[in-house]
Write a protein that holds these residues in place. Structure first.
Motif, PDB file in Angstrom:
ATOM      1  N   MET A 185      14.264 -40.760   7.624  1.00 49.47           N
ATOM      2  CA  MET A 185      14.513 -39.819   8.726  1.00 49.47           C
ATOM      3  C   MET A 185      13.301 -38.902   8.902  1.00 49.47           C
ATOM      4  O   MET A 185      12.820 -38.683  10.016  1.00 49.47           O
TER       5      MET A 185
ATOM      6  N   VAL B  31      10.934 -38.224  12.149  1.00 50.63           N
ATOM      7  CA  VAL B  31      10.846 -36.899  12.788  1.00 50.63           C
ATOM      8  C   VAL B  31       9.384 -36.461  12.862  1.00 50.63           C
ATOM      9  O   VAL B  31       8.905 -36.006  13.909  1.00 50.63           O
TER      10      VAL B  31
ATOM     11  N   ALA C 172      16.072 -38.460  15.577  1.00 58.60           N
ATOM     12  CA  ALA C 172      14.741 -38.105  15.060  1.00 58.60           C
ATOM     13  C   ALA C 172      13.913 -37.441  16.150  1.00 58.60           C
ATOM     14  O   ALA C 172      13.246 -36.423  15.918  1.00 58.60           O
TER      15      ALA C 172
END
Lengths: 361, 361
Positions: free
Chosen positions: B332, B336, B217
């Motif tokens: 995810m 990120v 990430a």
């Protein structure tokens, strides 16, 4: 000014403003750059707005509980405008599905309308075959190809799209067919809702004609040159129109473009404006039917927006009935994206990257 | 490299690559920049994934013909994931409406679920009142506010959202409530579909923890720094996830971001790549369930895309069942966008422009 786009052989930004709007220059540019004749297709768009006769096999379809228009790209956008119109006027839900397969809830009480201009769109053909397996009623809307062939073999009604121009230019024809279909199924009133639009858009065709220097459509295209257009719909009823503008900027002008819609954009997208919004120029689409909350939110957002991006162009719908208002905005966007292509020096008609993708499949 | 965004006080691009990934440095940066504790909210996300008990007044609702989730922003996105799950599993159509008013087809056989985390979202309250007038069954999902008050007064069932964190961080809780609701109405099977996701996401929480340098990430956030993320969903089943990534880039990282979905993007957006795609970095979301046509189209498009933008990051879903796969991608994206905020030196929690807009309304 150095914009992110190479300017091609269109109008150069060094040209003095007085020169870029000259009638002779624009007529000449159009002749030079629009080699495949998008102008005449655009000018004839209002003529597409007429309800076609509906064949007896369509009139005999059962009245559906819901409708699903399946298709992609230029073949789907007529479905989006139709969906918006129906949501205001009909008790029958209409949904547009741009996919590879159908949701589980598409059942025999759902009417599936498969729209593929060429009749060769593989995704639409796959969903058409899936609908057949589920034994839903189906109507095919196409010029021919595999879709017409498969429909005729299965005794499924076909409504024919006219002409040979690119799919995105058949929006009026697709929409007219969908409205006639909904009328024949008694889902909406029988009067012709396209008369007003036809007259208004004919006036607009004169207003935006190159011999009139392209009017406001050309002016707006000049302002957008070198920016990434962000099309913001003033509300969900204009979401389909924003999608149309985006697609036309992509396909005609060959530039990136993105959309969002009030109220959603005020709940996440505006926070992104803390980053650098320099490449963006906002086109704000508005309709006269706004709730107080909606008008207030749009005004407050406008204030926050103005100094963060390159500029904001406000475009208001014209005309009285909803379809006219939607189509007046669609037609404005068609012309703006057309002139942006001309100004950038790119032929509006060819879509080389789609052709390349199709070759690779 | 000169990116379009000022780098704030996060990691500087002059830092040598070996330095930017250092564990101590990341832990320190997070401590310094994440002042309102988004990290601990993120780490506890898997704990939201459990089906809550359903109150008897909800269990007594009639089985609907269709469901409509109304809401905006962080309160609506749980509805989008729910809609995707239901489309694969249930005969009951689910639609999410982010608007000011309801389509005409919302009738007494439609269950309206009004989701507003704060209970003060004016658009949602307006649609809630409209649903009351149409005499549809309604469920309110909220932490309190005017929505809870109005629902209790009208004897409309309320499902309570937990906690006090920002609306976008309650996705797991909202989704769990919607699934429990659908189960209690017998619209989907009774087993718990969230067990697998809870385990997988707990593993991912360890993998992306700052003490592990943020794993993939953090690496992806570093690559995206200075670009405008374009989130491309590999197909319609990932469209809701792409919307989530976009919103999280906007709200956590304070950068613009946009989405599109296969197959639609191959029919217009790619032509825009003829313009300058330099500011964009593509994030391509993929699932293991792809048709042959879909996989082929994605591969061919990837080839056309790679040299036209700053880069392409491919992210594949993990896990077995559909909900797990969707949530693995959601999680995810949450990480990120979190690390992109840290790298840009902006606190991920506050959303100043939304607060400013609310003040002006």
């Amino acid at each position: 000014m150095v914009g992110p786009f190479p300017e091609g052989k269109g109008l150069q930004s060094e040209d003095p403003p007085s020169g870029t709007g000259g009638m002779r220059e624009i007529v000449k540019l159009v002749e030079e750059i629009d080699r495949e004749g998008m102008q005449s297709i655009l000018l004839s768009f209002p003529q597409q707005l007429r309800l076609p006769p509906i064949s007896p096999d369509i009139e005999n379809l059962p009245r559906p509980r819901q409708m699903v228009v399946v298709g992609v790209g230029g073949s789907a956008i007529g479905g989006d405008i139709f969906r918006t119109y129906m949501a205001r006027l009909s008790l029958c839900p209409v949904h547009v599905i741009r996919g590879y397969c159908l949701p589980l809830w598409v059942d025999p009480k759902t009417l599936v309308v498969a729209v593929s201009c060429s009749g060769r769109t593989q995704e639409t053909l796959a969903m058409f075959q899936e609908a057949r397996k589920r034994k839903t009623p189906i109507v095919a809307v196409t010029r021919g190809g595999d879709l017409e062939k498969a429909a005729l073999e299965a005794k499924i009604p076909v409504a024919k799209l006219q002409g040979t121009s690119p799919p995105r230019t058949t929006l009026g024809n697709t929409l007219s067919i969908l409205i006639a279909l909904a009328q024949s199924l008694d889902l909406i009133p029988q009067e012709d809702p396209l008369e007003e639009a036809k007259t208004l858009l004919s006036d607009m065709a004169r207003e935006f004609h190159p011999s009139r220097k392209g009017g406001r459509a050309f002016e707006m295209a000049e302002k957008l040159k070198g920016s990434i257009p962000l099309i913001y719909a003033g509300g969900p009823s204009l979401e389909a129109v924003a999608t149309r503008w985006k697609g036309q900027f992509n396909e005609n002008s060959k530039v990136p473009a993105f959309t969002n819609t009030f109220p959603e954009l005020g709940h996440n997208e505006i926070v992104g404006w803390e980053g650098d919004m320099n490449p963006f120029h906002v086109v704000l689409l508005r309709d006269k039917e706004e709730t107080d909350l909606q008008s207030k939110t749009i005004s407050a957002t406008l204030d926050l927006m103005r100094n963060r991006c390159r500029g904001v162009e406000e475009v208001r719908s014209r005309g009285e009935n909803l379809l006219t208002r939607l189509l007046s905005l669609v037609y404005m966007g068609d012309w703006v994206s057309y002139y942006l292509a001309i100004i950038r020096g790119v032929d509006p008609t060819p879509i080389p990257l789609i052709e390349e993708l199709k070759r690779r499949l």
